[in-house]
Enzyme design. Structure first.
Site, PDB file in Angstrom:
ATOM      1  N   ASN A  29     -49.837  31.494  67.930  1.00  0.00           N
ATOM      2  CA  ASN A  29     -51.114  32.053  68.382  1.00  0.00           C
ATOM      3  C   ASN A  29     -50.787  33.402  69.002  1.00  0.00           C
ATOM      4  OD1 ASN A  29     -53.519  32.737  69.572  1.00  0.00           O
ATOM      5  ND2 ASN A  29     -53.428  31.165  71.175  1.00  0.00           N
ATOM      6  N   LYS A  47     -52.736  35.753  69.989  1.00  0.00           N
ATOM      7  CA  LYS A  47     -53.689  36.265  70.986  1.00  0.00           C
ATOM      8  C   LYS A  47     -53.995  37.740  70.679  1.00  0.00           C
ATOM      9  CE  LYS A  47     -51.908  32.742  73.976  1.00  0.00           C
ATOM     10  NZ  LYS A  47     -51.683  32.215  75.298  1.00  0.00           N
ATOM     11  N   HIS A  60     -59.743  27.436  72.345  1.00  0.00           N
ATOM     12  CA  HIS A  60     -58.577  27.768  73.178  1.00  0.00           C
ATOM     13  C   HIS A  60     -59.025  27.960  74.633  1.00  0.00           C
ATOM     14  CE1 HIS A  60     -55.196  29.946  74.874  1.00  0.00           C
ATOM     15  NE2 HIS A  60     -54.477  29.374  73.926  1.00  0.00           N
ATOM     16  N   GLU A 104     -58.298  30.070  76.783  1.00  0.00           N
ATOM     17  CA  GLU A 104     -58.651  31.450  77.165  1.00  0.00           C
ATOM     18  C   GLU A 104     -60.085  31.778  76.734  1.00  0.00           C
ATOM     19  OE1 GLU A 104     -55.216  33.321  75.430  1.00  0.00           O
ATOM     20  OE2 GLU A 104     -53.992  32.290  76.927  1.00  0.00           O
ATOM     21  N   GLU A 134     -53.073  21.384  75.226  1.00  0.00           N
ATOM     22  CA  GLU A 134     -52.534  22.548  75.920  1.00  0.00           C
ATOM     23  C   GLU A 134     -52.942  22.508  77.393  1.00  0.00           C
ATOM     24  OE1 GLU A 134     -51.482  25.949  73.083  1.00  0.00           O
ATOM     25  OE2 GLU A 134     -53.529  26.251  73.712  1.00  0.00           O
ATOM     26  N   GLY A 191     -48.604  30.295  78.964  1.00  0.00           N
ATOM     27  CA  GLY A 191     -48.167  31.641  79.348  1.00  0.00           C
ATOM     28  C   GLY A 191     -47.521  31.723  80.719  1.00  0.00           C
ATOM     29  N   SER A 209     -46.027  27.245  76.843  1.00  0.00           N
ATOM     30  CA  SER A 209     -44.646  27.655  77.134  1.00  0.00           C
ATOM     31  C   SER A 209     -43.600  26.919  76.310  1.00  0.00           C
ATOM     32  CB  SER A 209     -44.360  27.519  78.642  1.00  0.00           C
ATOM     33  OG  SER A 209     -45.242  28.345  79.390  1.00  0.00           O
TER      34      SER A 209
HETATM   35  P1  PGA Z   1     -47.753  30.132  75.399  1.00  0.00           P
HETATM   36  O1  PGA Z   1     -49.240  30.032  74.814  1.00  0.00           O
HETATM   37  O2  PGA Z   1     -46.831  29.541  74.375  1.00  0.00           O
HETATM   38  O3  PGA Z   1     -47.517  31.619  75.593  1.00  0.00           O
HETATM   39  O4  PGA Z   1     -47.729  29.371  76.678  1.00  0.00           O
HETATM   40  C1  PGA Z   1     -49.660  28.885  74.140  1.00  0.00           C
HETATM   41  C2  PGA Z   1     -51.101  29.026  73.721  1.00  0.00           C
HETATM   42  O5  PGA Z   1     -51.887  29.627  74.456  1.00  0.00           O
HETATM   43  O6  PGA Z   1     -51.493  28.543  72.648  1.00  0.00           O
END
Ligand code: PGA
Length: 255
Positions: free
Chosen positions: A13, A15, A99, A101, A171, A177, A217
């Site tokens: 992903n 982003k 997601h 976000e 998630e 992140g 992560s």
């Molecule tokens: P990350 O993001 O691996 O940077 O923690 C995962 C995601 O948001 O799908």
């Protein structure tokens, strides 16, 4: 053990990262590294403007391309939005829906997640549905309740046949992140909660066949252990999907 029967899916992903030129460069670097690695499906979910270039660059490779969001209406006065048929027209196969976000920063609700998911499925897209609890919800002992609720509401009106085109990514919001990965046991329990919800809604056969990813992560160092757990069938990867050498480590861990 049903894990062997499920397809493993490693999805990046991106982003809001990379332009079309960087996208092509990335795929050209990653594709040869994936030769002969047939143990998982490899998906890259990229920004809308990168999709056409990504689809073209990924032709004749084993990399599949996905979008990061989709609107639920077919067309009309929805400034800034992209429909499912626009995505399939250019050869996009997957889309991320819900997601955290999107839920946190862009007003996405369980209702709009459900609408987007159904529009994507109706147009033949495969959906990566994201669910996950916040740190406050976890501290309050509500993680499973949140997972059950988000999963149930997102899948409302989805048939057992359509479910075959749904992947769910657990998630935990606090792990995205942050570098703070969930322990393999907590991640597996979260994935199990999702699978149990799907079993309640659709029965055991459908739940056993469902690919449930972990996201938050995940990286080359922790992927093998996470992916070895019974309920973790793949990963949704943000940061570590932006560099081919890092992403390939996770793909290799899924073989
Ligand atoms: P990350 O993001 O691996 O940077 O923690 C995962 C995601 O948001 O799908």
């Amino acid at each position: 053990m049903n894990k062997e029967k499920r397809s493993a899916v490693i999805a990046g992903n991106w982003k809001m990262n990379k332009n079309p030129a960087e996208t092509v460069e990335f795929i050209k670097a990653l594709a040869p590294m994936t030769d002969g690695l047939n143990g998982c499906d490899i998906v890259l979910c990229v920004p809308f403007v990168d999709l056409a270039a990504a689809v073209e660059a990924a032709k004749r490779t084993n990399i599949k391309i996905g979008a990061e969001n989709v609107h639920y209406e077919k067309s009309g006065a929805f400034t800034g939005e992209i429909s499912a048929s626009m995505l399939t027209y250019i050869g996009v196969e997957y889309v991320i829906v819900g997601h955290s976000e999107r839920r946190q920063y862009f007003g996405e609700t369980d209702k709009t997640v459900n609408l987007r998911l159904k529009a994507a499925l109706a147009n033949g897209l495969k959906v990566i549905l994201c669910v996950g609890e916040t740190l406050d919800e976890r501290k309050a002992g509500k993680a499973n309740e949140v997972l059950t609720s988000q999963t149930t509401k997102a899948l409302e009106g989805v048939s057992v046949d359509e479910l075959k085109n749904v992947i769910i990514a657990y998630e935990p919001v606090w792990a995205i992140g942050t570098g703070e990965v969930a322990s393999p046991t907590d991640a597996d329990l979260g994935n199990l909660a999702v699978r149990t919800t799907v079993e309640t809604l659709y029965g055991k056969v459908a739940a056993d066949a469902l690919t449930v990813q972990y996201g938050g992560s995940m990286n080359g160092d922790n992927a093998a252990e996470l992916l070895s757990r019974e309920n973790i069938d793949g990963g949704l990867i943000g940061g570590a999907s932006l560099v081919p050498e890092k992403f390939i480590k996770i793909i290799k861990a899924a073989q």
